[in-house]
Design a protein around this motif. Structure first.
Motif, PDB file in Angstrom:
ATOM      1  N   MET A   1       0.736  -1.310   0.060  1.00 13.80           N
ATOM      2  CA  MET A   1      -0.055  -0.043   0.020  1.00 13.80           C
ATOM      3  C   MET A   1       0.969   1.408  -0.289  1.00 13.80           C
ATOM      4  N   ASN A   2       0.530   2.093  -0.952  1.00 17.37           N
ATOM      5  CA  ASN A   2       1.356   3.391  -0.856  1.00 17.37           C
ATOM      6  C   ASN A   2       0.970   4.613   0.413  1.00 17.37           C
ATOM      7  N   PRO A   3       1.704   4.576   1.270  1.00 15.54           N
ATOM      8  CA  PRO A   3       1.534   5.395   2.362  1.00 15.54           C
ATOM      9  C   PRO A   3       1.112   7.109   1.797  1.00 15.54           C
ATOM     10  N   SER A   4       1.459   7.593   0.886  1.00 14.02           N
ATOM     11  CA  SER A   4       1.191   8.757   0.477  1.00 14.02           C
ATOM     12  C   SER A   4      -0.370   8.880   0.022  1.00 14.02           C
ATOM     13  N   ILE A   5      -0.743   7.816  -0.700  1.00 12.78           N
ATOM     14  CA  ILE A   5      -2.249   7.853  -1.129  1.00 12.78           C
ATOM     15  C   ILE A   5      -3.066   7.808   0.358  1.00 12.78           C
ATOM     16  N   ALA A   6      -2.481   7.086   1.450  1.00 11.38           N
ATOM     17  CA  ALA A   6      -3.465   7.007   2.724  1.00 11.38           C
ATOM     18  C   ALA A   6      -3.277   8.570   3.255  1.00 11.38           C
ATOM     19  N   GLU A   7      -2.040   9.077   3.245  1.00 13.15           N
ATOM     20  CA  GLU A   7      -2.175  10.374   3.824  1.00 13.15           C
ATOM     21  C   GLU A   7      -2.928  11.656   3.129  1.00 13.15           C
ATOM     22  N   HIS A   8      -2.979  11.305   1.860  1.00 16.96           N
ATOM     23  CA  HIS A   8      -4.082  12.193   1.062  1.00 16.96           C
ATOM     24  C   HIS A   8      -5.687  12.145   1.244  1.00 16.96           C
ATOM     25  N   LEU A  25     -12.769   6.504  12.074  1.00 12.74           N
ATOM     26  CA  LEU A  25     -12.120   7.005  10.976  1.00 12.74           C
ATOM     27  C   LEU A  25     -10.540   6.685  11.185  1.00 12.74           C
ATOM     28  N   ARG A  26     -10.168   6.365  12.160  1.00 12.29           N
ATOM     29  CA  ARG A  26      -8.687   6.158  12.338  1.00 12.29           C
ATOM     30  C   ARG A  26      -7.970   5.298  11.377  1.00 12.29           C
ATOM     31  N   ASP A  27      -8.594   4.112  10.853  1.00 14.09           N
ATOM     32  CA  ASP A  27      -8.066   3.436   9.886  1.00 14.09           C
ATOM     33  C   ASP A  27      -8.643   3.671   8.571  1.00 14.09           C
ATOM     34  N   THR A  28      -9.456   4.590   8.296  1.00 17.79           N
ATOM     35  CA  THR A  28     -10.007   4.656   7.067  1.00 17.79           C
ATOM     36  C   THR A  28      -9.035   5.332   5.913  1.00 17.79           C
ATOM     37  N   PRO A  29      -8.140   5.968   6.209  1.00 22.98           N
ATOM     38  CA  PRO A  29      -7.224   6.674   5.059  1.00 22.98           C
ATOM     39  C   PRO A  29      -6.514   5.057   4.672  1.00 22.98           C
ATOM     40  N   THR A  30      -5.978   4.525   5.430  1.00 20.02           N
ATOM     41  CA  THR A  30      -5.336   3.251   4.975  1.00 20.02           C
ATOM     42  C   THR A  30      -5.993   2.363   4.243  1.00 20.02           C
ATOM     43  N   ARG A  31      -7.467   2.113   4.818  1.00 16.91           N
ATOM     44  CA  ARG A  31      -8.610   1.236   4.041  1.00 16.91           C
ATOM     45  C   ARG A  31      -8.786   1.795   2.617  1.00 16.91           C
ATOM     46  N   ALA A  32      -8.849   3.132   2.624  1.00 18.79           N
ATOM     47  CA  ALA A  32      -9.444   3.662   1.473  1.00 18.79           C
ATOM     48  C   ALA A  32      -8.054   3.759   0.310  1.00 18.79           C
ATOM     49  N   ALA A  33      -7.171   4.010   0.735  1.00 15.04           N
ATOM     50  CA  ALA A  33      -5.795   3.635  -0.330  1.00 15.04           C
ATOM     51  C   ALA A  33      -5.750   2.356  -0.599  1.00 15.04           C
ATOM     52  N   LYS A  34      -5.903   1.270   0.190  1.00 12.32           N
ATOM     53  CA  LYS A  34      -6.062  -0.077  -0.364  1.00 12.32           C
ATOM     54  C   LYS A  34      -7.241  -0.396  -1.220  1.00 12.32           C
ATOM     55  N   MET A  36      -8.776   1.827  -3.276  1.00  8.11           N
ATOM     56  CA  MET A  36      -8.453   2.481  -4.572  1.00  8.11           C
ATOM     57  C   MET A  36      -7.367   1.953  -5.194  1.00  8.11           C
ATOM     58  N   GLN A  37      -6.266   1.349  -4.710  1.00  5.04           N
ATOM     59  CA  GLN A  37      -5.282   0.781  -5.545  1.00  5.04           C
ATOM     60  C   GLN A  37      -5.948  -0.643  -5.871  1.00  5.04           C
ATOM     61  N   TYR A  38      -6.712  -1.425  -5.371  1.00  5.56           N
ATOM     62  CA  TYR A  38      -7.407  -2.471  -5.697  1.00  5.56           C
ATOM     63  C   TYR A  38      -8.014  -2.067  -7.163  1.00  5.56           C
ATOM     64  N   LEU A  39      -8.987  -1.040  -6.789  1.00  3.28           N
ATOM     65  CA  LEU A  39      -9.748  -0.826  -7.962  1.00  3.28           C
ATOM     66  C   LEU A  39      -9.234  -0.128  -9.235  1.00  3.28           C
ATOM     67  N   CYS A  40      -7.954   0.110  -9.073  1.00  3.51           N
ATOM     68  CA  CYS A  40      -7.192   0.610  -9.953  1.00  3.51           C
ATOM     69  C   CYS A  40      -5.961  -0.304 -10.408  1.00  3.51           C
ATOM     70  N   CYS A  41      -5.950  -1.673 -10.086  1.00  3.10           N
ATOM     71  CA  CYS A  41      -4.860  -2.382 -10.359  1.00  3.10           C
ATOM     72  C   CYS A  41      -4.627  -2.884 -11.876  1.00  3.10           C
ATOM     73  N   GLY A  42      -5.649  -2.242 -12.498  1.00  8.33           N
ATOM     74  CA  GLY A  42      -5.385  -2.298 -13.990  1.00  8.33           C
ATOM     75  C   GLY A  42      -4.081  -1.913 -14.544  1.00  8.33           C
ATOM     76  N   TYR A  43      -3.771  -0.780 -13.787  1.00  9.46           N
ATOM     77  CA  TYR A  43      -2.563   0.064 -14.340  1.00  9.46           C
ATOM     78  C   TYR A  43      -1.300  -0.899 -13.952  1.00  9.46           C
ATOM     79  N   ALA A  44      -1.349  -1.866 -13.278  1.00 12.06           N
ATOM     80  CA  ALA A  44      -0.122  -2.863 -13.116  1.00 12.06           C
ATOM     81  C   ALA A  44      -0.054  -3.874 -14.058  1.00 12.06           C
ATOM     82  N   MET A  45      -1.127  -4.227 -14.954  1.00  9.37           N
ATOM     83  CA  MET A  45      -1.301  -5.155 -15.852  1.00  9.37           C
ATOM     84  C   MET A  45      -1.006  -4.923 -17.381  1.00  9.37           C
ATOM     85  N   SER A  46      -0.393  -5.949 -18.012  1.00  9.31           N
ATOM     86  CA  SER A  46      -0.118  -5.727 -19.302  1.00  9.31           C
ATOM     87  C   SER A  46      -0.936  -6.691 -20.109  1.00  9.31           C
TER      88      SER A  46
END
Length: 186
Positions: A1-8, A25-34, A36-46
C-alpha cells in the motif's frame, strides 16, 4: 500500500470537516488507499501478461461471443464507480483466445480511471491486436454513480457504448447477428 495515498485520504477527511482520529475513521485512510489501489490495479497489468500465451489454433471462423461480463470501473471525472456488463465478440482467423482471457482483458482496462467510451475501444483494440481477428465487436452497458448519486440524480439511466471493428463494421449482417445474439435486437 502506498502510504502517500493514505495521507491524501487523511487530508480529504480533514478538508471535509471530519476528525480522522475519531474511532470510526482512524484506519479509514489506509483502508481507502488499499481499496483505491485495488480498484485501479489495471495499471499494473499488461496485455501480454493477461493473455499469457492462451491463444490456440482453431479452424473455427464463426463468431465467438462472451456475453454479460460484469465490470466495475471508476469514472475519471469524479472518481465514482460505474458498474455494468460487457459483451465481446470476435471472428477468429486460425486462433482462438482462451475464454477467461476475454473477461481478464475487460477487467484490465476497467480497473483504471476511465470513461466508458474509451474503455469500450480499448477492449476492442486489445482483442483485435491479440487475435488478429476478422472482426471484433464490444458493447458495454453501465450505470454511472456520478450520474446517479450527484448531478442530475437519474437512477435508471444506462449508458450504452459500442465499437465495431473489421467484419462487424463492414457487414451490416454480421453486426446484426451479433446484436441479435446479445439480445439487443429482437
Amino acid at each position: 500500500m502506498n502510504p502517500s495515498i493514505a495521507e491524501h485520504y487523511r487530508e480529504i477527511l480533514v478538508g471535509l470537516g471530519e476528525n480522522p482520529e475519531r474511532e470510526g475513521l482512524r484506519d479509514t485512510p489506509t483502508r481507502a488507499a488499499k481499496a483505491m489501489q485495488y480498484l485501479c490495479c489495471g495499471y499494473a497489468m499488461s496485455l501480454k501478461e493477461v493473455i499469457n500465451g492462451a491463444l490456440f489454433e482453431s479452424q473455427s471462423d464463426e463468431m465467438v461471443i462472451v456475453r454479460d461480463i460484469e465490470l466495475y470501473s471508476m469514472c475519471e471525472h469524479h472518481m465514482l464507480p460505474f458498474i455494468g456488463k460487457a459483451h465481446v465478440a470476435y471472428i477468429p482467423t486460425g486462433r482462438v483466445l482462451g475464454l477467461s482471457k476475454i473477461a481478464r482483458v475487460v477487467d484490465m482496462f476497467a480497473r483504471r480511471l476511465q470513461i466508458q467510451e474509451n474503455l469500450t475501444k480499448q477492449i476492442a483494440d486489445a482483442i483485435q491486436h491479440s487475435t488478429d481477428a476478422a472482426g471484433v465487436a464490444v458493447v458495454i452497458e453501465a450505470k454511472h454513480m456520478c450520474m446517479m448519486m450527484r448531478g442530475v440524480e437519474k437512477q435508471n439511466s444506462v449508458m450504452t457504448t459500442s465499437v465495431m471493428l473489421g467484419a462487424f463494421r463492414e457487414s451490416s449482417a454480421t453486426r446484426l447477428e451479433f446484436l441479435q445474439l446479445i439480445g439487443r435486437i429482437g
